[in-house]
Enzyme design. Structure first.
Site, PDB file in Angstrom:
ATOM      1  N   ASP A  16       0.828  -1.204   0.000  1.00 53.82           N
ATOM      2  CA  ASP A  16       0.000   0.000   0.000  1.00 53.82           C
ATOM      3  C   ASP A  16       0.869   1.263   0.000  1.00 53.82           C
ATOM      4  OD1 ASP A  16      -2.296   1.488   0.007  1.00 53.82           O
ATOM      5  OD2 ASP A  16      -2.792   1.126   2.103  1.00 53.82           O
ATOM      6  N   HIS A  33       2.663   3.521  -9.094  1.00 56.12           N
ATOM      7  CA  HIS A  33       2.422   2.096  -9.376  1.00 56.12           C
ATOM      8  C   HIS A  33       3.606   1.497 -10.133  1.00 56.12           C
ATOM      9  CE1 HIS A  33      -1.472   2.261  -7.643  1.00 56.12           C
ATOM     10  NE2 HIS A  33      -2.043   2.961  -8.606  1.00 56.12           N
ATOM     11  N   LEU A 127      11.352 -20.274  -5.211  1.00 53.98           N
ATOM     12  CA  LEU A 127      10.347 -19.408  -4.562  1.00 53.98           C
ATOM     13  C   LEU A 127       9.050 -19.484  -5.356  1.00 53.98           C
ATOM     14  CD1 LEU A 127       9.650 -16.933  -2.577  1.00 53.98           C
ATOM     15  CD2 LEU A 127      10.236 -15.484  -4.524  1.00 53.98           C
TER      16      LEU A 127
HETATM   17  C1  FPP Z   1      -1.750   0.438  -3.341  1.00 51.72           C
HETATM   18  O1  FPP Z   1      -1.353   1.736  -3.584  1.00 51.72           O
HETATM   19  C2  FPP Z   1      -1.345  -0.456  -4.370  1.00 51.72           C
HETATM   20  C3  FPP Z   1      -2.147  -1.143  -5.238  1.00 51.72           C
HETATM   21  C4  FPP Z   1      -3.392  -0.672  -5.889  1.00 51.72           C
HETATM   22  C5  FPP Z   1      -1.760  -2.486  -5.568  1.00 51.72           C
HETATM   23  C6  FPP Z   1      -0.279  -2.709  -5.716  1.00 51.72           C
HETATM   24  C7  FPP Z   1       0.158  -2.472  -7.102  1.00 51.72           C
HETATM   25  C8  FPP Z   1       1.456  -2.461  -7.471  1.00 51.72           C
HETATM   26  C9  FPP Z   1       2.592  -2.678  -6.528  1.00 51.72           C
HETATM   27  C10 FPP Z   1       1.794  -2.228  -8.869  1.00 51.72           C
HETATM   28  C11 FPP Z   1       1.946  -3.493  -9.592  1.00 51.72           C
HETATM   29  C12 FPP Z   1       0.623  -4.058  -9.829  1.00 51.72           C
HETATM   30  C13 FPP Z   1       0.281  -4.753 -10.894  1.00 51.72           C
HETATM   31  C14 FPP Z   1      -1.158  -5.097 -11.088  1.00 51.72           C
HETATM   32  C15 FPP Z   1       1.294  -5.160 -11.889  1.00 51.72           C
HETATM   33  P1  FPP Z   1      -2.482   2.841  -3.513  1.00 51.72           P
HETATM   34  O2  FPP Z   1      -2.764   3.287  -4.900  1.00 51.72           O
HETATM   35  O3  FPP Z   1      -3.653   2.315  -2.760  1.00 51.72           O
HETATM   36  O4  FPP Z   1      -1.746   3.932  -2.690  1.00 51.72           O
HETATM   37  P2  FPP Z   1      -2.429   5.084  -1.825  1.00 51.72           P
HETATM   38  O5  FPP Z   1      -3.142   4.383  -0.678  1.00 51.72           O
HETATM   39  O6  FPP Z   1      -1.263   5.882  -1.369  1.00 51.72           O
HETATM   40  O7  FPP Z   1      -3.347   5.821  -2.729  1.00 51.72           O
END
Ligand code: FPP
Length: 237
Positions: A16, A33, A127
């Site tokens: 997150d 992301h 893994l």
């Molecule tokens: C949370 O950040 C993250 C996600 C929505 C999922 C994790 C995604 C990645 C690590 C990128 C790779 C993913 C794929 C599908 C290849 P957030 O957007 O909720 O952050 P915030 O809470 O700060 O808004």
């Protein structure tokens, strides 16, 4: 004296904070992301170095479809990119890829890329990287119950182990440690059944900034915890 390293087979991570990290850099959410996806590679490397056998990452929840269309398609494109480009590295590293989640809502080409990546890496044994995609734990349990009933299972055959066999994660051990980055302290519908005895580690650090060193810190905090599984502390000495 450092206590003995206790068994650590499976680590699960709620990644997150990509959006907030991007904002802190004055960049759009998708930039976060992209960096978040890059960071998965370094945590996979460190997991291998630490001899962890299973790593499960929450990449896209069933609730994430409600995000703005542009962000959803950005995430799906990132997924396409990595599914195409990482297979070679996974083969070199001995990583077996397994997708956990409900596949039918994903675009057809993504479903095919997943099936291809799983097949190409199925014999790797260093893994197992479980990527939770279109995943929600309650949906997983509901689906498992549907499959159990339609398989004609007898009431007397319903056991905890049997339920586990119908979950997306069938065959994988339960997570020992569940990490959530980004400051929130909740499970957000992730591995509810499987995390019954997991240790939790929460950090304020946003996912793109969660380094190998921080990961090592989480592992050493876990190492210092006493896992009792319902027993008294005398019983576990
Ligand atoms: C949370 O950040 C993250 C996600 C929505 C999922 C994790 C995604 C990645 C690590 C990128 C790779 C993913 C794929 C599908 C290849 P957030 O957007 O909720 O952050 P915030 O809470 O700060 O808004």
């Amino acid at each position: 004296m450092k206590p003995d390293v206790k068994s650590l087979t499976h680590v699960a991570i709620i990644m997150d904070g990509n959006g907030r990290w991007a904002k802190s850099q004055g960049k759009p959410r998708l930039f976060g992301h992209r960096r978040g996806a890059e960071n998965i590679k370094s945590i996979v490397e460190e997991s291998i170095a630490q001899k962890i056998s299973y790593l499960t990452i929450y990449a896209f929840s069933t609730e994430n479809w409600h995000r703005p269309q542009e962000e959803v398609s950005g995430l799906m494109n990132l997924l396409r990119f990595y599914l195409k480009n990482e297979i070679k590295t996974f083969k070199k590293q001995g990583v077996r890829l397994r997708m956990v989640g409900e596949r039918s809502r994903l675009d057809k080409d993504i479903q095919e890329l997943i099936a291809h990546a799983e097949k190409e890496t199925q014999d790797n044994s260093v893994l197992t990287l479980q990527v939770a995609l279109n995943y929600g734990s309650r949906g997983e349990i509901t689906e498992a119950l549907r499959k159990m009933v339609s398989s004609g299972i007898e009431v007397s055959q319903i056991t905890e182990e049997k339920i586990g066999e119908f979950l997306y994660t069938a065959g994988a051990p339960d997570p020992d440690l569940l990490i959530r980055t980004g400051g929130e302290q909740r499970l957000s519908n992730f591995l509810l059944w499987q995390s019954a005895y997991a240790e939790f580690y929460f950090t304020e650090t946003f996912w793109p900034a969660f380094s190998k060193q921080e990961f090592q810190k989480a592992l050493s905090v876990y190492d210092g915890r006493e896992r009792r599984h319902g027993k008294t502390s005398d019983q576990v000495q």
